[in-house]
Design a protein around this motif. Sequence first.
Motif, PDB file in Angstrom:
ATOM      1  N   LEU A 414      -6.966 -45.347  53.841  1.00  0.00           N
ATOM      2  CA  LEU A 414      -7.179 -45.872  52.488  1.00  0.00           C
ATOM      3  C   LEU A 414      -8.532 -45.440  51.925  1.00  0.00           C
ATOM      4  O   LEU A 414      -8.632 -45.064  50.733  1.00  0.00           O
ATOM      5  CB  LEU A 414      -7.071 -47.397  52.511  1.00  0.00           C
ATOM      6  N   LYS A 415      -9.563 -45.456  52.744  1.00  0.00           N
ATOM      7  CA  LYS A 415     -10.893 -45.041  52.280  1.00  0.00           C
ATOM      8  C   LYS A 415     -10.884 -43.595  51.804  1.00  0.00           C
ATOM      9  O   LYS A 415     -11.579 -43.240  50.832  1.00  0.00           O
ATOM     10  CB  LYS A 415     -11.921 -45.209  53.405  1.00  0.00           C
ATOM     11  N   GLN A 417      -8.299 -42.038  50.544  1.00  0.00           N
ATOM     12  CA  GLN A 417      -7.355 -41.837  49.441  1.00  0.00           C
ATOM     13  C   GLN A 417      -7.755 -42.582  48.163  1.00  0.00           C
ATOM     14  O   GLN A 417      -7.329 -42.210  47.077  1.00  0.00           O
ATOM     15  CB  GLN A 417      -5.945 -42.273  49.863  1.00  0.00           C
ATOM     16  N   VAL A 418      -8.554 -43.625  48.310  1.00  0.00           N
ATOM     17  CA  VAL A 418      -8.826 -44.482  47.153  1.00  0.00           C
ATOM     18  C   VAL A 418      -9.590 -43.752  46.056  1.00  0.00           C
ATOM     19  O   VAL A 418      -9.420 -44.038  44.851  1.00  0.00           O
ATOM     20  CB  VAL A 418      -9.581 -45.756  47.594  1.00  0.00           C
ATOM     21  N   SER A 419     -10.412 -42.781  46.427  1.00  0.00           N
ATOM     22  CA  SER A 419     -11.193 -42.063  45.409  1.00  0.00           C
ATOM     23  C   SER A 419     -10.315 -41.224  44.487  1.00  0.00           C
ATOM     24  O   SER A 419     -10.710 -40.906  43.363  1.00  0.00           O
ATOM     25  CB  SER A 419     -12.239 -41.165  46.096  1.00  0.00           C
ATOM     26  N   MET A 421      -7.282 -42.237  43.484  1.00  0.00           N
ATOM     27  CA  MET A 421      -6.365 -43.118  42.752  1.00  0.00           C
ATOM     28  C   MET A 421      -6.891 -43.368  41.344  1.00  0.00           C
ATOM     29  O   MET A 421      -8.110 -43.437  41.111  1.00  0.00           O
ATOM     30  CB  MET A 421      -6.232 -44.474  43.478  1.00  0.00           C
ATOM     31  N   LYS A 426      -4.945 -48.481  41.556  1.00  0.00           N
ATOM     32  CA  LYS A 426      -5.837 -49.415  42.236  1.00  0.00           C
ATOM     33  C   LYS A 426      -5.494 -50.856  41.889  1.00  0.00           C
ATOM     34  O   LYS A 426      -5.462 -51.738  42.774  1.00  0.00           O
ATOM     35  CB  LYS A 426      -7.297 -49.129  41.848  1.00  0.00           C
ATOM     36  N   VAL A 457     -10.602 -51.193  48.068  1.00  0.00           N
ATOM     37  CA  VAL A 457     -10.106 -50.745  46.754  1.00  0.00           C
ATOM     38  C   VAL A 457     -11.064 -51.149  45.636  1.00  0.00           C
ATOM     39  O   VAL A 457     -11.231 -50.434  44.636  1.00  0.00           O
ATOM     40  CB  VAL A 457      -8.705 -51.331  46.496  1.00  0.00           C
TER      41      VAL A 457
END
Length: 459
Positions: A414-415, A417-419, A421, A426, A457
């Motif tokens: 997740l860390k 991939q979150v950038s 999104m 989010k 997130v």
Amino acid sequence: MERKLVTAVLLALTMMQSTTYAEVISDLPVPGESGSHVVSSTVTTVSSGPRTPPPLPPPVSNQQQERSGSVVISSLSRKSNGTTYRISLSQATVLSRLELQVLKSRLKVHSVKVITERGQALSVRELTNTGVLNSGTTSSSENLNLSDRITAIEIVGESYSAEADIRLIAFSMYSSPQMTYRPVVVENGNGGHSGSGSAEVCSASTRGDVLIKARLDEIAVWSRRMDSAPGGSTQESFAAKELDRYVNDVLFILQNNHNQLSLAYMQELFKFYNQKYNSAPSGSRPEAVYAKLARGFSDASVKVMNREMDCTIARMNGSSEQILNMLTGYIAAYNRAPSGSREEDNYRKLIVAAKAKVIPAYEKELERKYNFRQVVAELENFVAKYNAAPSGSVSEDVYRQMILKARHRALDILKNQVSSMNAEQKYSLIEEFEGKYRRAPSGSIAEGFARDVLAVVNR
């Protein structure tokens, strides 16, 4: 008339003696016939004298040459510290000496060992720790000075430059050795080979079962003779020594040949001798013999089960799900075993071994996973199993460790991939895990994971 009567009585006594002997050995388990306690009639009709392996043919005369047989091994590995190659003799025989020819490339021989019928691994000094041998070189042993028949030869060799080809020639004064080599190698994890059979071979044969059965037949013979001998006599003493010798032979084979033993036969023999032990008079010699054999077959069963577990894991490339299934099966068998029994102890050992393999296997699987949703689904599945497991159980501890591994991997994914999104993605994720956080029991694993996801997130 009286003479005829005496003859009839003697004949009847002889038949009773043969029948009694047949009863002594007829209930022994037979290799490959799990659950059966009846041996073939060729065994039960033997009425006297120990059974021994077929005699060797007479040695050739001094005027004749030694008889020889050879086998070629191609493409020896360049693996550092060598790889073990095993050559089998189709019929065990006494060997007088060995020759090793390098046919291609260059080769260092770390060791050559001959394996006896009893499973002993004897080093051939002249073919151990050689220098680097060039193509066309022939190295020979001195006379082996052995009286034991040889069943196999093991070579630990390391090729230099390209992969090497070699020819092994075995000489005998009795017959031409017929040797076969199958391209199954044993990798040496510690830079050497242990003659005790520590390297696991998944293509193991059941030849050890046959060796065991031959010794058990002898045990039955000498046990019968010891019991029928006059107390304190030389006959009794001699029979007791022979009995102990064959018992020790069995224990030696169990200790050193577990790659050649079948699980079904080992378990059947353990059950058989454990029952004999329980029914033997307390403090008697039979009780001590049965105790040794029961313990030996019990320990061998654990070794064979461990070998089969390792081989199964290797075949499935370390699937944690399959290892978990095996672990669950061992736990169920442990719970069914009588409290304090040897069966219970055996399954306890297998549980420990399987448990130690689950987490490393799952860690490797997680390294290949990059889908956040997939890992979260696994985590939630393990949480459900963790909650259902008995408190303080092995299963509970295993699922707790798997949850921690999955949780860590999911947050790492997740860390990363979150950038990438957008705001809508989010917000949708926050909405989902906000709901999971509120529904989760206070202080639970689910609550903690949902809180961690929201923190990642909402950065």
